[in-house]
Design a protein around this motif. Structure first.
Motif, mmCIF file in Angstrom:
data_model
loop_
_atom_site.group_PDB
_atom_site.id
_atom_site.type_symbol
_atom_site.label_atom_id
_atom_site.label_comp_id
_atom_site.label_asym_id
_atom_site.label_seq_id
_atom_site.Cartn_x
_atom_site.Cartn_y
_atom_site.Cartn_z
ATOM 1 N N GLY A 222 0.813 -1.203 0.000
ATOM 2 C CA GLY A 222 0.000 0.000 0.000
ATOM 3 C C GLY A 222 0.852 1.260 0.000
ATOM 4 O O GLY A 222 2.029 1.235 -0.376
ATOM 5 N N VAL A 223 0.260 2.382 0.460
ATOM 6 C CA VAL A 223 0.940 3.667 0.404
ATOM 7 C C VAL A 223 0.808 4.421 1.725
ATOM 8 O O VAL A 223 -0.081 4.148 2.531
ATOM 9 C CB VAL A 223 0.380 4.562 -0.720
ATOM 10 C CG1 VAL A 223 0.734 4.026 -2.087
ATOM 11 C CG2 VAL A 223 -1.129 4.731 -0.582
ATOM 12 N N TRP A 224 1.719 5.379 1.896
ATOM 13 C CA TRP A 224 1.604 6.370 2.958
ATOM 14 C C TRP A 224 1.498 7.720 2.264
ATOM 15 O O TRP A 224 2.372 8.101 1.487
ATOM 16 C CB TRP A 224 2.825 6.306 3.882
ATOM 17 C CG TRP A 224 2.936 7.478 4.821
ATOM 18 C CD1 TRP A 224 1.911 8.214 5.359
ATOM 19 C CD2 TRP A 224 4.147 8.071 5.322
ATOM 20 N NE1 TRP A 224 2.400 9.223 6.164
ATOM 21 C CE2 TRP A 224 3.775 9.150 6.167
ATOM 22 C CE3 TRP A 224 5.489 7.788 5.156
ATOM 23 C CZ2 TRP A 224 4.713 9.947 6.826
ATOM 24 C CZ3 TRP A 224 6.428 8.577 5.819
ATOM 25 C CH2 TRP A 224 6.026 9.641 6.642
ATOM 26 N N LEU A 225 0.408 8.457 2.531
ATOM 27 C CA LEU A 225 0.119 9.699 1.831
ATOM 28 C C LEU A 225 -0.125 10.840 2.812
ATOM 29 O O LEU A 225 -0.488 10.620 3.969
ATOM 30 C CB LEU A 225 -1.129 9.547 0.956
ATOM 31 C CG LEU A 225 -1.109 8.475 -0.133
ATOM 32 C CD1 LEU A 225 -2.508 8.302 -0.720
ATOM 33 C CD2 LEU A 225 -0.120 8.849 -1.234
ATOM 34 N N LEU B 155 -2.818 7.533 5.934
ATOM 35 C CA LEU B 155 -2.965 8.953 5.630
ATOM 36 C C LEU B 155 -2.482 9.777 6.818
ATOM 37 O O LEU B 155 -2.901 9.538 7.957
ATOM 38 C CB LEU B 155 -4.425 9.284 5.334
ATOM 39 C CG LEU B 155 -5.133 8.397 4.298
ATOM 40 C CD1 LEU B 155 -6.578 8.839 4.135
ATOM 41 C CD2 LEU B 155 -4.400 8.429 2.965
ATOM 42 N N ALA C 13 -4.016 2.305 2.646
ATOM 43 C CA ALA C 13 -3.410 3.633 2.589
ATOM 44 C C ALA C 13 -3.331 4.185 4.001
ATOM 45 O O ALA C 13 -4.349 4.259 4.702
ATOM 46 C CB ALA C 13 -4.217 4.568 1.698
ATOM 47 N N ALA D 207 -2.689 -1.039 -4.513
ATOM 48 C CA ALA D 207 -2.718 -0.575 -3.125
ATOM 49 C C ALA D 207 -3.835 -1.278 -2.359
ATOM 50 O O ALA D 207 -5.012 -1.085 -2.650
ATOM 51 C CB ALA D 207 -2.918 0.934 -3.074
ATOM 52 N N ALA E 58 -10.848 6.443 -0.100
ATOM 53 C CA ALA E 58 -10.148 5.151 -0.073
ATOM 54 C C ALA E 58 -11.126 4.019 0.175
ATOM 55 O O ALA E 58 -11.087 2.970 -0.497
ATOM 56 C CB ALA E 58 -9.060 5.170 0.993
ATOM 57 N N TRP F 186 -8.040 7.636 -6.654
ATOM 58 C CA TRP F 186 -8.128 6.426 -5.844
ATOM 59 C C TRP F 186 -8.443 5.191 -6.673
ATOM 60 O O TRP F 186 -8.030 4.085 -6.321
ATOM 61 C CB TRP F 186 -9.148 6.626 -4.737
ATOM 62 C CG TRP F 186 -8.693 7.646 -3.749
ATOM 63 C CD1 TRP F 186 -8.985 8.985 -3.742
ATOM 64 C CD2 TRP F 186 -7.800 7.439 -2.650
ATOM 65 N NE1 TRP F 186 -8.333 9.616 -2.707
ATOM 66 C CE2 TRP F 186 -7.611 8.698 -2.015
ATOM 67 C CE3 TRP F 186 -7.144 6.324 -2.136
ATOM 68 C CZ2 TRP F 186 -6.800 8.847 -0.897
ATOM 69 C CZ3 TRP F 186 -6.335 6.478 -1.019
ATOM 70 C CH2 TRP F 186 -6.174 7.724 -0.414
ATOM 71 N N VAL G 267 -7.781 1.802 5.515
ATOM 72 C CA VAL G 267 -7.198 3.102 5.854
ATOM 73 C C VAL G 267 -6.670 3.103 7.286
ATOM 74 O O VAL G 267 -7.292 2.535 8.198
ATOM 75 C CB VAL G 267 -8.241 4.231 5.700
ATOM 76 C CG1 VAL G 267 -7.579 5.594 5.927
ATOM 77 C CG2 VAL G 267 -8.883 4.194 4.324
ATOM 78 N N TRP H 178 5.747 3.931 -1.061
ATOM 79 C CA TRP H 178 5.151 2.610 -1.232
ATOM 80 C C TRP H 178 5.577 1.721 -0.050
ATOM 81 O O TRP H 178 6.750 1.653 0.281
ATOM 82 C CB TRP H 178 5.575 1.969 -2.538
ATOM 83 C CG TRP H 178 4.745 0.780 -2.927
ATOM 84 C CD1 TRP H 178 5.114 -0.527 -2.875
ATOM 85 C CD2 TRP H 178 3.399 0.802 -3.401
ATOM 86 N NE1 TRP H 178 4.087 -1.330 -3.308
ATOM 87 C CE2 TRP H 178 3.009 -0.527 -3.638
ATOM 88 C CE3 TRP H 178 2.481 1.820 -3.662
ATOM 89 C CZ2 TRP H 178 1.753 -0.879 -4.116
ATOM 90 C CZ3 TRP H 178 1.229 1.484 -4.141
ATOM 91 C CH2 TRP H 178 0.875 0.146 -4.359
ATOM 92 N N LEU I 43 -5.127 4.217 -8.000
ATOM 93 C CA LEU I 43 -4.291 3.725 -6.909
ATOM 94 C C LEU I 43 -4.642 2.286 -6.568
ATOM 95 O O LEU I 43 -3.763 1.444 -6.364
ATOM 96 C CB LEU I 43 -4.453 4.613 -5.683
ATOM 97 C CG LEU I 43 -3.519 4.314 -4.507
ATOM 98 C CD1 LEU I 43 -2.066 4.546 -4.885
ATOM 99 C CD2 LEU I 43 -3.888 5.158 -3.299
#
Length: 236
Positions: A50-53, A75, A73, A70, A95, A62, A102, A231, A65
């Motif tokens: 996944g991601v860090w945003l 956040l 996420a 992902a 998300a 999204w 999340v 990522w 993504l």
């Protein structure tokens, strides 16, 4: 008959060789640059990714993504005692609409009071069981904390913060520990929480014990964002 003179100069041959080597280096560098922008860890090694945003990443598509793989996420929700991420609430909704789990991140300020930081976090992050465990970003930042506290003071304040945040979230936090902070405070050995580490492309060992999450790249380019994204993978 007189011998034909060889008019080829050694310097010209050397220049041609150097030119070829330079071309090879440029091609290799271009391939490495492209690979760095597109590389993700193998799904066979890390099934959950996944991601860090934060709002610094700008607008996120999204749908794209999720299509990029992902599964979750994290956040950024808050920082220090007063900063709150303007994109957090909308990001949670967007998300979830795409089936992405999340979690919330608080960027911890080593010089700010723990009580005020916890209050900032719990004000913006709702108490919802569907949220992933909170992640606490811990790093040494000379802009916000030019004189870092001693080990005992830092650990005491952080423990106060964790107690309040975990009471609100009703689950243990994840410590997102930088290499510099771990070298200074050795938190991985002193606080019994899951660890989130960071290093581009190669899994780091600076925590000194197994980690749960790893920011494997902070330069990944996806169609979902106009800027590089962080990522993250999960070790199961």
């Amino acid at each position: 008959m007189p011998k034909k003179r060889n008019t080829r100069r050694p310097g010209a041959a050397r220049r041609r060789i150097l030119g070829v080597l330079l071309l090879v280096a440029l091609v290799a560098g271009g391939l490495a640059w492209w690979k760095a922008r597109t590389w993700m860890p193998d799904r066979r090694d890390y099934a959950v990714q996944g991601v860090w945003l934060s709002d610094d990443d700008g607008p996120i598509d999204w749908r794209l993504l999720r299509a990029a793989g992902a599964d979750f996420a994290y956040l950024t929700a808050s920082e220090g005692t007063s900063t709150r991420d303007a994109a957090f609430a909308d990001g949670v909704i967007a998300a979830r609409q795409r089936g992405i789990q999340v979690g919330a991140v608080h960027v911890y300020d080593l010089c700010a009071p723990a009580d005020a930081q916890a209050a900032n976090f719990v004000t913006i992050v709702p108490r919802e069981k569907d949220l992933l465990p909170p992640a606490i970003r811990l790093d040494i930042d000379s802009r916000t904390c030019p004189q870092v506290p001693g080990e005992a003071q830092m650990q005491s304040e952080l423990t106060t913060f964790l107690n309040q945040v975990e009471k609100h979230a009703e689950k243990p936090v994840i410590l997102m520990v930088s290499r510099g902070l771990e070298k200074e405070y050795h938190l991985a050995a002193r606080i019994d929480r899951n660890i989130w580490v960071a290093q581009n492309f190669l899994a780091p060992t600076y925590a000194g014990r197994p980690w749960v999450m790893w920011t494997a790249s902070d330069r990944l380019r996806l169609d979902a964002s106009t800027r590089p994204v962080h990522w993250v993978v999960v070790q199961q």
